[in-house]
Enzyme design. Structure first.
Site, PDB file in Angstrom:
ATOM      1  N   HIS A   1      26.365 -40.532   4.324  1.00 39.64           N
ATOM      2  CA  HIS A   1      26.364 -39.605   3.173  1.00 39.64           C
ATOM      3  C   HIS A   1      27.642 -38.755   3.116  1.00 39.64           C
ATOM      4  O   HIS A   1      27.720 -37.831   2.321  1.00 39.64           O
ATOM      5  CB  HIS A   1      25.121 -38.700   3.207  1.00 39.64           C
ATOM      6  CG  HIS A   1      25.082 -37.787   4.387  1.00 39.64           C
ATOM      7  ND1 HIS A   1      24.764 -38.249   5.637  1.00 39.64           N
ATOM      8  CD2 HIS A   1      25.366 -36.480   4.514  1.00 39.64           C
ATOM      9  CE1 HIS A   1      24.841 -37.240   6.498  1.00 39.64           C
ATOM     10  NE2 HIS A   1      25.216 -36.155   5.843  1.00 39.64           N
ATOM     11  N   GLU A   2      28.638 -39.071   3.940  1.00 37.65           N
ATOM     12  CA  GLU A   2      29.930 -38.380   3.884  1.00 37.65           C
ATOM     13  C   GLU A   2      30.973 -39.438   3.568  1.00 37.65           C
ATOM     14  O   GLU A   2      31.543 -40.031   4.476  1.00 37.65           O
ATOM     15  CB  GLU A   2      30.253 -37.777   5.274  1.00 37.65           C
ATOM     16  CG  GLU A   2      30.065 -36.300   5.384  1.00 37.65           C
ATOM     17  CD  GLU A   2      30.521 -35.722   6.731  1.00 37.65           C
ATOM     18  OE1 GLU A   2      30.195 -34.558   6.953  1.00 37.65           O
ATOM     19  OE2 GLU A   2      31.174 -36.384   7.533  1.00 37.65           O
TER      20      GLU A   2
ATOM     21  N   CYS B   1      19.313 -26.414 -11.753  1.00 33.03           N
ATOM     22  CA  CYS B   1      20.712 -26.455 -12.202  1.00 33.03           C
ATOM     23  C   CYS B   1      21.034 -25.288 -13.134  1.00 33.03           C
ATOM     24  O   CYS B   1      22.141 -24.757 -13.119  1.00 33.03           O
ATOM     25  CB  CYS B   1      21.020 -27.777 -12.897  1.00 33.03           C
ATOM     26  SG  CYS B   1      21.292 -29.143 -11.740  1.00 33.03           S
TER      27      CYS B   1
ATOM     28  N   ARG C   1      15.020 -35.954  -6.944  1.00 33.90           N
ATOM     29  CA  ARG C   1      14.608 -35.633  -5.583  1.00 33.90           C
ATOM     30  C   ARG C   1      13.541 -36.596  -5.038  1.00 33.90           C
ATOM     31  O   ARG C   1      13.614 -37.061  -3.906  1.00 33.90           O
ATOM     32  CB  ARG C   1      14.085 -34.185  -5.543  1.00 33.90           C
ATOM     33  CG  ARG C   1      13.564 -33.733  -4.213  1.00 33.90           C
ATOM     34  CD  ARG C   1      14.699 -33.442  -3.242  1.00 33.90           C
ATOM     35  NE  ARG C   1      14.235 -33.567  -1.877  1.00 33.90           N
ATOM     36  CZ  ARG C   1      14.459 -34.609  -1.086  1.00 33.90           C
ATOM     37  NH1 ARG C   1      15.168 -35.626  -1.497  1.00 33.90           N
ATOM     38  NH2 ARG C   1      13.992 -34.640   0.125  1.00 33.90           N
TER      39      ARG C   1
ATOM     40  N   ARG D   1      34.634 -35.070  14.039  1.00 31.27           N
ATOM     41  CA  ARG D   1      34.270 -36.062  13.037  1.00 31.27           C
ATOM     42  C   ARG D   1      35.066 -37.340  13.288  1.00 31.27           C
ATOM     43  O   ARG D   1      36.274 -37.294  13.521  1.00 31.27           O
ATOM     44  CB  ARG D   1      34.586 -35.566  11.613  1.00 31.27           C
ATOM     45  CG  ARG D   1      33.496 -34.682  11.002  1.00 31.27           C
ATOM     46  CD  ARG D   1      32.233 -35.477  10.728  1.00 31.27           C
ATOM     47  NE  ARG D   1      31.248 -34.736   9.957  1.00 31.27           N
ATOM     48  CZ  ARG D   1      30.323 -33.946  10.474  1.00 31.27           C
ATOM     49  NH1 ARG D   1      30.271 -33.736  11.767  1.00 31.27           N
ATOM     50  NH2 ARG D   1      29.436 -33.340   9.692  1.00 31.27           N
TER      51      ARG D   1
ATOM     52  N   CYS E   1      27.735 -38.211  10.454  1.00 33.73           N
ATOM     53  CA  CYS E   1      27.218 -36.851  10.585  1.00 33.73           C
ATOM     54  C   CYS E   1      25.913 -36.892  11.382  1.00 33.73           C
ATOM     55  O   CYS E   1      25.242 -37.924  11.436  1.00 33.73           O
ATOM     56  CB  CYS E   1      26.985 -36.308   9.171  1.00 33.73           C
ATOM     57  SG  CYS E   1      26.051 -34.793   9.065  1.00 33.73           S
ATOM     58  N   HIS E   2      25.543 -35.776  11.980  1.00 33.30           N
ATOM     59  CA  HIS E   2      24.297 -35.722  12.764  1.00 33.30           C
ATOM     60  C   HIS E   2      23.055 -36.091  11.946  1.00 33.30           C
ATOM     61  O   HIS E   2      22.082 -36.586  12.497  1.00 33.30           O
ATOM     62  CB  HIS E   2      24.110 -34.334  13.378  1.00 33.30           C
ATOM     63  CG  HIS E   2      24.805 -34.189  14.699  1.00 33.30           C
ATOM     64  ND1 HIS E   2      26.044 -33.619  14.827  1.00 33.30           N
ATOM     65  CD2 HIS E   2      24.442 -34.581  15.943  1.00 33.30           C
ATOM     66  CE1 HIS E   2      26.408 -33.649  16.095  1.00 33.30           C
ATOM     67  NE2 HIS E   2      25.470 -34.226  16.792  1.00 33.30           N
ATOM     68  N   THR E   3      23.102 -35.843  10.635  1.00 34.77           N
ATOM     69  CA  THR E   3      21.944 -36.179   9.798  1.00 34.77           C
ATOM     70  C   THR E   3      21.694 -37.689   9.788  1.00 34.77           C
ATOM     71  O   THR E   3      20.545 -38.132   9.766  1.00 34.77           O
ATOM     72  CB  THR E   3      22.157 -35.650   8.359  1.00 34.77           C
ATOM     73  OG1 THR E   3      22.526 -34.281   8.443  1.00 34.77           O
ATOM     74  CG2 THR E   3      20.898 -35.774   7.534  1.00 34.77           C
TER      75      THR E   3
ATOM     76  N   CYS F   1      22.377 -32.300 -12.222  1.00 29.39           N
ATOM     77  CA  CYS F   1      22.085 -32.889 -13.535  1.00 29.39           C
ATOM     78  C   CYS F   1      22.472 -31.944 -14.665  1.00 29.39           C
ATOM     79  O   CYS F   1      22.736 -32.370 -15.783  1.00 29.39           O
ATOM     80  CB  CYS F   1      20.601 -33.257 -13.646  1.00 29.39           C
ATOM     81  SG  CYS F   1      19.479 -31.836 -13.792  1.00 29.39           S
TER      82      CYS F   1
ATOM     83  N   CYS G   1      29.928 -33.503   2.928  1.00 30.36           N
ATOM     84  CA  CYS G   1      28.833 -32.851   3.651  1.00 30.36           C
ATOM     85  C   CYS G   1      29.308 -31.715   4.541  1.00 30.36           C
ATOM     86  O   CYS G   1      29.274 -30.562   4.173  1.00 30.36           O
ATOM     87  CB  CYS G   1      28.015 -33.863   4.461  1.00 30.36           C
ATOM     88  SG  CYS G   1      26.692 -33.105   5.430  1.00 30.36           S
TER      89      CYS G   1
ATOM     90  N   CYS H   1      19.480 -29.159  -7.176  1.00 25.38           N
ATOM     91  CA  CYS H   1      19.017 -29.982  -8.306  1.00 25.38           C
ATOM     92  C   CYS H   1      17.836 -30.860  -7.872  1.00 25.38           C
ATOM     93  O   CYS H   1      17.899 -31.520  -6.829  1.00 25.38           O
ATOM     94  CB  CYS H   1      20.165 -30.871  -8.793  1.00 25.38           C
ATOM     95  SG  CYS H   1      19.693 -32.055 -10.069  1.00 25.38           S
TER      96      CYS H   1
ATOM     97  N   CYS I   1      17.911 -29.441 -15.206  1.00 29.37           N
ATOM     98  CA  CYS I   1      16.662 -28.966 -14.593  1.00 29.37           C
ATOM     99  C   CYS I   1      16.730 -27.453 -14.388  1.00 29.37           C
ATOM    100  O   CYS I   1      17.801 -26.845 -14.480  1.00 29.37           O
ATOM    101  CB  CYS I   1      16.399 -29.684 -13.269  1.00 29.37           C
ATOM    102  SG  CYS I   1      17.532 -29.242 -11.919  1.00 29.37           S
TER     103      CYS I   1
END
Length: 370
Positions: A63-64, A99, A111, A365, A41-43, A93, A170, A107, A96
């Site tokens: 992250h995908e 959430c 973090r 992708r 992904c671009h991120t 979670c 993602c 969430c 919090c």
């Protein structure tokens, strides 16, 4: 400890390096996953470029992804070894205040450590050549095995093809949710989607499912138009084909502006154009693209005073553990498209080629099979 292959980013701006890494066993409330498929992904490219202020090196990006639970730490109840899962960069979670609030999916439980590239206890599970390697976005899917927090994993249908549903970790979820959750696109409405990459196509899909009657795709790369129309765009335009600013073109095309617009690039100039392309009185513009650190958006306040709304979205507003399994079910029942986003499939060791395909705009992708 498991020894396996991973793509390590040793420093910013350099290609990823395939290395043997050691992956420590999961501690309490952690899950170790065998990654079966991951997409680029671009991120990932944004952090690799060095432009990300939260970027830490050396790191395992990605992250995908999707995989199978290999082992769990003590206290883990939601998943067990053998379960089919998708790692989540926005956890859930359930405890919090974020959430507990139905208005957000952000969430905040882990973090701070996640942003530092560490597990919730402040340490890493990855080592390579005697060096600690940082985690990325709480997921680090560019590895044959990864360790994530138990609140950062969604158990999904075991029959789902992992080399497809990894994309629900993602891009597809983000774009689709931007339309159906954040904008809440209404039947018969007119939409404009800026940027026709994977996320933009997912927005178009969401607008179509929500019943939009006119969906205008905007991109400089005309090679993307055919795919956009396949997903539901009714027409596609390029800003380069007009003398006047694109927002003026859209206002003229749509008798005063669009009902909903979406920025899926991460360009603050385009974000302004997307807002100003909205109809006076009720137009809503959603920022989906992530701009570089330190950049600021601008428009005249009168744009908002006269009834336009400017919003943003992360992961499409989906509360992750609750909704990723449902998105997989929607895919399995053909309610949403996933296969059509995959333009290339490569073996894991060709990961740098996947980044190249993305940078040249040749792919939507690329899925890597581990």
């Amino acid at each position: 400890v498991i020894k396996c292959k991973a793509a390590v980013a040793w420093e910013a701006g350099k290609p990823l390096s395939l290395e043997e890494v050691e992956v420590a066993p999961p501690k309490a409330h952690e899950v170790r996953i065998k990654i079966v498929a991951t997409a680029v992904c671009h991120t990932d490219a944004y952090t690799l470029s060095g432009a990300d202020p939260e970027g830490c090196f050396p790191v395992i990006l990605g992250h995908e992804g999707a995989g199978i639970v290999e082992s769990v730490g003590e206290g883990v109840t939601k998943v067990k070894p053998g379960d089919t899962v998708i790692p989540l960069y926005i956890p859930q979670c359930g405890e919090c205040k974020f959430c507990k609030n139905p208005k957000t999916n952000l969430c905040q439980k882990i973090r701070i450590t996640q942003g530092k590239g560490l597990m919730p206890d402040g340490t890493s599970r990855f080592t390579c050549k005697g060096k600690q390697i940082y985690h990325f976005m709480g997921t680090s899917t560019f590895s044959e095995y990864t360790v994530v927090a138990d609140i950062s994993v969604a158990k999904i249908d075991a029959a789902a093809p992992l080399d497809k549903v990894c994309l629900l970790g993602c891009g597809i979820s983000t774009g689709y949710g931007a339309a159906v959750n954040t904008a809440k696109v209404e039947p018969g409405s007119t939409c404009a989607v800026f940027g026709l990459g994977g996320v933009g196509l997912a927005v178009i899909m969401g607008c179509k499912i929500a019943g939009a009657s006119r969906i205008i795709g905007i991109d400089l790369n005309k090679d993307k138009y055919a795919k956009a129309k396949e997903f539901g765009a009714t027409e596609c335009i390029s800003p380069q084909d007009f003398k006047k600013p694109i927002q003026e073109v859209l206002v003229e095309m749509t008798d005063g502006g669009v009902d909903y617009s979406f920025e899926c690039i991460g360009n603050v100039g385009v974000m302004r154009a997307a807002l100003e392309a909205c109809h006076k009185g009720w137009g809503v513009s959603v920022i989906v693209g992530v701009a570089a650190a330190g950049q600021e958006i601008a428009t005249r306040p009168f744009q908002l005073v006269t009834g336009r709304t400017w919003k943003g979205t992360a992961f499409g507003g989906w509360k992750s553990i609750d909704n990723v399994p449902k998105l997989v079910t929607d895919y399995m029942s053909k309610k949403i498209k996933v296969d059509e986003f995959v333009t290339h499939t490569l073996p894991f060791d060709k990961i740098n080629e996947a980044f190249e395909l993305m940078h040249t705009g040749k792919s939507i992708r690329t899925v890597l099979k581990l």
